[in-house]
Scaffold this active site. Structure first.
Site, PDB file in Angstrom:
ATOM      1  N   ASP A 163       0.807  -1.227   0.000  1.00  0.00           N
ATOM      2  CA  ASP A 163       0.000   0.000   0.000  1.00  0.00           C
ATOM      3  C   ASP A 163       0.837   1.273   0.000  1.00  0.00           C
ATOM      4  O   ASP A 163       0.462   2.275   0.585  1.00  0.00           O
ATOM      5  CB  ASP A 163      -0.960   0.030   1.208  1.00  0.00           C
ATOM      6  CG  ASP A 163      -1.758  -1.244   1.308  1.00  0.00           C
ATOM      7  OD1 ASP A 163      -2.317  -1.660   0.291  1.00  0.00           O
ATOM      8  OD2 ASP A 163      -1.803  -1.836   2.405  1.00  0.00           O
ATOM      9  N   HIS A 170      -5.624  -2.130  -6.258  1.00  0.00           N
ATOM     10  CA  HIS A 170      -5.203  -0.828  -6.736  1.00  0.00           C
ATOM     11  C   HIS A 170      -6.359  -0.098  -7.402  1.00  0.00           C
ATOM     12  O   HIS A 170      -7.240  -0.700  -7.984  1.00  0.00           O
ATOM     13  CB  HIS A 170      -3.975  -0.896  -7.659  1.00  0.00           C
ATOM     14  CG  HIS A 170      -3.983  -2.055  -8.606  1.00  0.00           C
ATOM     15  ND1 HIS A 170      -3.371  -3.242  -8.318  1.00  0.00           N
ATOM     16  CD2 HIS A 170      -4.542  -2.203  -9.809  1.00  0.00           C
ATOM     17  CE1 HIS A 170      -3.557  -4.075  -9.324  1.00  0.00           C
ATOM     18  NE2 HIS A 170      -4.258  -3.470 -10.243  1.00  0.00           N
ATOM     19  N   GLN A 222       2.176  -5.946  -3.061  1.00  0.00           N
ATOM     20  CA  GLN A 222       2.602  -5.987  -1.653  1.00  0.00           C
ATOM     21  C   GLN A 222       3.932  -5.231  -1.450  1.00  0.00           C
ATOM     22  O   GLN A 222       4.190  -4.301  -2.194  1.00  0.00           O
ATOM     23  CB  GLN A 222       2.685  -7.430  -1.143  1.00  0.00           C
ATOM     24  CG  GLN A 222       1.326  -8.115  -0.992  1.00  0.00           C
ATOM     25  CD  GLN A 222       0.826  -8.773  -2.267  1.00  0.00           C
ATOM     26  OE1 GLN A 222       1.563  -9.403  -2.989  1.00  0.00           O
ATOM     27  NE2 GLN A 222      -0.444  -8.627  -2.558  1.00  0.00           N
TER      28      GLN A 222
HETATM   29  P1  IMP Z   1      -2.144 -12.838   2.171  1.00  0.00           P
HETATM   30  O1  IMP Z   1      -1.270 -12.244   1.124  1.00  0.00           O
HETATM   31  O2  IMP Z   1      -3.603 -12.646   1.913  1.00  0.00           O
HETATM   32  O3  IMP Z   1      -1.770 -14.252   2.471  1.00  0.00           O
HETATM   33  O4  IMP Z   1      -1.858 -12.035   3.531  1.00  0.00           O
HETATM   34  C1  IMP Z   1      -0.624 -12.136   4.222  1.00  0.00           C
HETATM   35  C2  IMP Z   1      -0.221 -10.797   4.820  1.00  0.00           C
HETATM   36  O5  IMP Z   1       0.087  -9.882   3.778  1.00  0.00           O
HETATM   37  C3  IMP Z   1      -1.311 -10.137   5.653  1.00  0.00           C
HETATM   38  O6  IMP Z   1      -0.698  -9.459   6.727  1.00  0.00           O
HETATM   39  C4  IMP Z   1      -1.952  -9.152   4.690  1.00  0.00           C
HETATM   40  O7  IMP Z   1      -2.552  -8.080   5.363  1.00  0.00           O
HETATM   41  C5  IMP Z   1      -0.737  -8.705   3.899  1.00  0.00           C
HETATM   42  N1  IMP Z   1      -1.091  -8.261   2.542  1.00  0.00           N
HETATM   43  C6  IMP Z   1      -1.431  -9.032   1.493  1.00  0.00           C
HETATM   44  N2  IMP Z   1      -1.673  -8.283   0.400  1.00  0.00           N
HETATM   45  C7  IMP Z   1      -1.471  -7.009   0.768  1.00  0.00           C
HETATM   46  C8  IMP Z   1      -1.523  -5.762   0.052  1.00  0.00           C
HETATM   47  O8  IMP Z   1      -1.803  -5.686  -1.147  1.00  0.00           O
HETATM   48  N3  IMP Z   1      -1.232  -4.654   0.795  1.00  0.00           N
HETATM   49  C9  IMP Z   1      -0.874  -4.709   2.111  1.00  0.00           C
HETATM   50  N4  IMP Z   1      -0.805  -5.846   2.806  1.00  0.00           N
HETATM   51  C10 IMP Z   1      -1.094  -6.986   2.144  1.00  0.00           C
END
Ligand code: IMP
Length: 468
Positions: A12, A40, A225
């Site tokens: 983000d 996004h 990410q």
């Molecule tokens: P997952 O990617 O859904 O498995 O989440 C794993 C970790 O990554 C968690 O703490 C989510 O909040 C974080 N996360 C996943 N995608 C994003 C993103 O696009 N922005 C910020 N944090 C993310």
């Protein structure tokens, strides 16, 4: 030539805006990891588009590629493509045949495991990302190419689905439905395969991109990410299951490291910190229930909470995908030094300096003091010359959680007409904000390419354009 865009923090950071801006000169925009956990917002011709999987360049008539390092939920993919078509666009999206498919049981297991993990839960987006990468590494995944090959699809499902069903029912004691039913999955995913074939969407990603590069086209590699939630270089286990760092751009597309390394690697930084999810955060301001570890609203400092709420609201710090309020904090320099090394940034884009405008004072966590309980030998990180401070993140999240940030304060800057600043250029940025930006650039020994001064892509001060 390639331009790789990488989040330097916790996701983000406003990567979409930079991809959008520099993507204008790109012919192809390829994602190299992650899936529909990313979010996004693209504003094009006054219209707002919220996307989680389709690369943002596809809204602007570029070819959007989902690389082999991505995990693809075909349901989300076609929903987004159909929604764009309904709004009069004709996105050109290609998907790597080597990319792995997120199936409904992955989503179900993501939710089940998060519930079970309790304190170790990463606060995932619930999109099935982790379980899909797990199956990829366990060599029991289903790939996009398998959706086009009915026999391979059936074989894969017959092997894997009974295991997943047993895991959900016998290990976790849950009831399962059609998300774990082989025939249902076969029929549904076969149809997705037919549509992918009909629309000629699948590619051998590396070959496809290399041909474009050989034809002198410009390729942008878009990381989702951020570095601190990278599975290898982030705050394990509170991480996503892929490599957002620049190395992922080569593995996740099939382009060689020498190809990616000849191009630019731009680190995207938000002028403060935000985080969706759990785990420590040494420069956090206030807290968010359910995400900040051991958060007690009753014991929180009112001033800090007020500041956190101000930054959260001014910066619109609510998840694009989930709507969750994000945790916020001051910039964390050890995190950024770690990111600069892990990614080898050639340039920086620093976003959201407008959000901090109007504050009397803006702080940064310059270094960490380590807890006396930690012996020097179990705090492996770069140190200051006198050895008393840590300048980068220690390798374990537990050690990081015991670090206390040492803050440096900067005089705040006034709120100005940021659109005019964007037009006039870097020198029009308020002086105190420039001091802040130059401190970051000096500490990371990396030049500033762009400064985000507002949410729209016009509200960006461009210092350098990567391929000029
Ligand atoms: P997952 O990617 O859904 O498995 O989440 C794993 C970790 O990554 C968690 O703490 C989510 O909040 C974080 N996360 C996943 N995608 C994003 C993103 O696009 N922005 C910020 N944090 C993310």
């Amino acid at each position: 030539m390639t331009v790789t865009i990488v989040g330097a923090q916790l996701g983000d950071e406003g990567k979409g805006g930079v991809v959008d801006l520099y993507g204008d000169t790109a012919d192809v925009v390829a994602r190299y990891q992650g899936g529909d956990n990313a979010g996004h917002t693209v504003v094009h011709d006054g219209e707002e588009y919220k996307l989680s999987l389709v690369p943002s360049g596809a809204v602007r008539g570029k070819v959007g590629v989902l690389g082999n390092g991505c995990v693809v939920n075909p349901e989300t993919l076609f929903e987004e493509i159909d929604a764009l078509r309904e709004r009069g666009l004709d996105p050109d999206v290609r998907v790597a045949e080597r990319a792995h498919v997120i199936l409904p049981y992955h989503r179900a297991l993501d939710g089940i495991e998060e519930e079970e993990k309790d304190d170790l839960a990463a606060g995932t987006t619930g999109r099935g990302i982790g379980p899909t990468y797990e199956d990829k590494a366990g060599r029991r995944g289903v790939r996009i190419g398998d959706l086009l090959d009915p026999d391979a699809l059936r074989d894969r499902l017959e092997y894997v689905v009974p295991q997943k069903k047993a895991l959900a029912e016998e290990v976790f004691g849950k009831e399962t439905g059609e998300a774990f039913d082989i025939d249902h999955l076969y029929d549904t995913y076969r149809e997705f395969g037919e549509r992918l074939a009909e629309e000629d969407m699948t590619v051998d990603c590396g070959t496809f991109l290399q041909e474009r590069i050989d034809a002198d086209e410009s390729v942008m590699l878009e990381g989702a990410q951020g570095t601190s939630i990278d599975i290898d270089h982030g705050i394990y286990p509170y991480v996503t299951s892929s490599n957002p760092t620049a190395g992922g751009a080569t593995v996740g597309t099939g382009l060689g490291p020498t190809v990616v390394g000849q191009g630019e690697v731009i680190g995207i930084i938000k002028a403060y910190l935000s985080r969706v999810g759990t785990g420590p955060l040494p420069t956090e301001l206030g807290g968010v229930e359910g995400q900040t570890p051991d958060y007690d609203p009753a014991g929180a400092s009112a001033d800090e909470e007020e500041l956190a709420t101000y930054i959260r609201d001014e910066g619109g710090e609510y998840g694009t995908v989930t709507g969750r309020p994000r945790r916020v904090g001051w910039l964390d320099m050890p995190m950024l030094r770690h990111a600069a090394r892990a990614n080898g940034f050639t340039g920086l884009a620093i976003n959201h300096i407008d959000v901090l405008a109007g504050l009397d004072e803006v702080k940064v966590g310059h270094s960490y003091e380590f807890d006396a309980a930690d012996s020097a030998s179990n705090q492996n990180a770069a140190r200051s010359d006198d050895g008393d401070e840590l300048l980068t993140m220690p390798p374990t999240t537990e050690q990081w959680g015991r670090c206390e940030a040492t803050f440096k304060a900067f005089d705040g800057w006034e709120d100005v007409d940021w659109a005019a600043v964007a037009e006039e250029g870097y020198d029009a940025i308020p002086e105190n904000a420039r001091t802040y930006l130059e401190y970051v650039s000096d500490e990371l020994e990396t030049p500033i390419y762009a400064v985000g001064v507002g949410p729209g892509r016009e509200e960006t001060v461009i210092v350098e354009t990567p391929d000029e």
